[in-house]
Design an enzyme around this catalytic site. Structure first.
Site, mmCIF file in Angstrom:
data_model
loop_
_atom_site.group_PDB
_atom_site.id
_atom_site.type_symbol
_atom_site.label_atom_id
_atom_site.label_comp_id
_atom_site.label_asym_id
_atom_site.label_seq_id
_atom_site.Cartn_x
_atom_site.Cartn_y
_atom_site.Cartn_z
ATOM 1 N N ASP A 19 -5.097 4.062 5.164
ATOM 2 C CA ASP A 19 -4.033 4.504 6.080
ATOM 3 C C ASP A 19 -4.513 4.973 7.457
ATOM 4 O O ASP A 19 -4.038 5.995 7.980
ATOM 5 C CB ASP A 19 -3.230 5.633 5.429
ATOM 6 C CG ASP A 19 -2.518 5.189 4.158
ATOM 7 O OD1 ASP A 19 -2.661 4.019 3.758
ATOM 8 O OD2 ASP A 19 -1.810 6.022 3.559
ATOM 9 N N LYS A 134 1.743 -0.063 0.697
ATOM 10 C CA LYS A 134 2.289 0.810 -0.343
ATOM 11 C C LYS A 134 3.479 1.592 0.215
ATOM 12 O O LYS A 134 3.675 1.641 1.432
ATOM 13 C CB LYS A 134 1.218 1.778 -0.853
ATOM 14 C CG LYS A 134 0.575 2.627 0.238
ATOM 15 C CD LYS A 134 -0.613 3.399 -0.304
ATOM 16 C CE LYS A 134 -1.294 4.236 0.767
ATOM 17 N NZ LYS A 134 -0.447 5.291 1.334
ATOM 18 N N CYS A 179 -3.230 10.583 0.265
ATOM 19 C CA CYS A 179 -3.456 9.187 -0.129
ATOM 20 C C CYS A 179 -4.899 8.889 -0.515
ATOM 21 O O CYS A 179 -5.148 8.086 -1.422
ATOM 22 C CB CYS A 179 -2.976 8.267 0.984
ATOM 23 S SG CYS A 179 -1.189 8.416 1.264
#
Length: 236
Positions: A19, A134, A179
């Site tokens: 990310d 995701k 995450c």
């Protein structure tokens, strides 16, 4: 003490870059000092991993994690969310994962599909990364790059790693306490030897409890990227 890299080879190792997106570095949900780890991540990407993955949060605009989608709620409040009934209906009866309600932080709108915030930051050398997305389902939060916490949806990452005969995964990116942590915990759960490179991670909180939690689960913490960059194992 340096981590023991016994049985680690480039041919059976993958890097997961979690990310490193505009909204998490300089946008609506920016993590403090996240830009400081990008050069370190770029250096690690140059190592000869057999598989290089870059993950992206990729939310619909009406995603359940956005505070604006809950009347009367403010950003960073917490609510309980429940598994979507339409997905539960497709779940196999012998699955063991409990489907109880889960606590959900209500975030500012971030990483919305097809907006600039979802893109990798410009100075991340992402051209060689295979993208895994995701958080695409409206009613499910998905911090892990593998699957949601109920196991109702998955990203295909586990199969990608298995198909490449990956044994070891090295996790870097944003955010350490969300995450990165949940990806590392799932990687370990799925049987991969899992490493997190500490100076290539930034977290939302300064508490540091994520490192204790990962360590207790058997995730191995590498303090500095330099340990990999200077390792004979990854010398080209």
């Amino acid at each position: 003490m340096p981590v023991d890299l016994a049985y680690v080879e480039p041919s059976n190792s993958a890097i997961l870059v979690i990310d490193v997106q505009n909204d998490f570095v300089s946008g609506s949900l920016a993590v403090r000092d996240a830009e400081q780890i990008i050069n370190t991540i770029n250096a690690l990407i140059t190592l000869p991993f057999a598989l290089k993955i870059g993950t992206q949060d990729y939310h619909p605009a009406n995603h359940i994690s956005f505070a604006r989608n809950h009347a009367g709620k403010n950003e960073f409040e917490k609510i309980a969310i429940f598994p979507p009934a339409e997905l539960v209906a497709t779940k196999k009866p012998n699955d063991e994962k409990p489907l109880e309600a889960l606590e959900q932080v209500l975030w500012p709108v971030h990483c919305v599909q097809d907006t600039p915030g979802v893109a990798f930051v410009d100075n991340l050398e992402h051209e060689g990364l295979e993208v895994v997305r995701k958080g695409c389902d409206v009613g499910i939060e998905c911090y892990s790059a593998f699957e949601d916490p109920w196991g109702l949806t998955n990203t295909g990452l586990k199969d990608k790693l298995k198909n490449k005969e990956i044994s070891n995964v090295f996790v870097v990116g944003i955010a350490g306490d969300y995450c990165v942590k949940f990806t590392a915990l799932d990687a370990k759960k799925h049987g991969f030897r899992t490493f997190v490179v500490k100076d290539a991670v930034k977290s939302v909180s300064d508490e540091g409890t994520e490192w204790t939690e990962m360590n207790k689960a058997g995730v191995e913490i590498i303090d500095t990227a330099e340990e990999l960059l200077t390792s004979k194992i990854f010398s080209q």
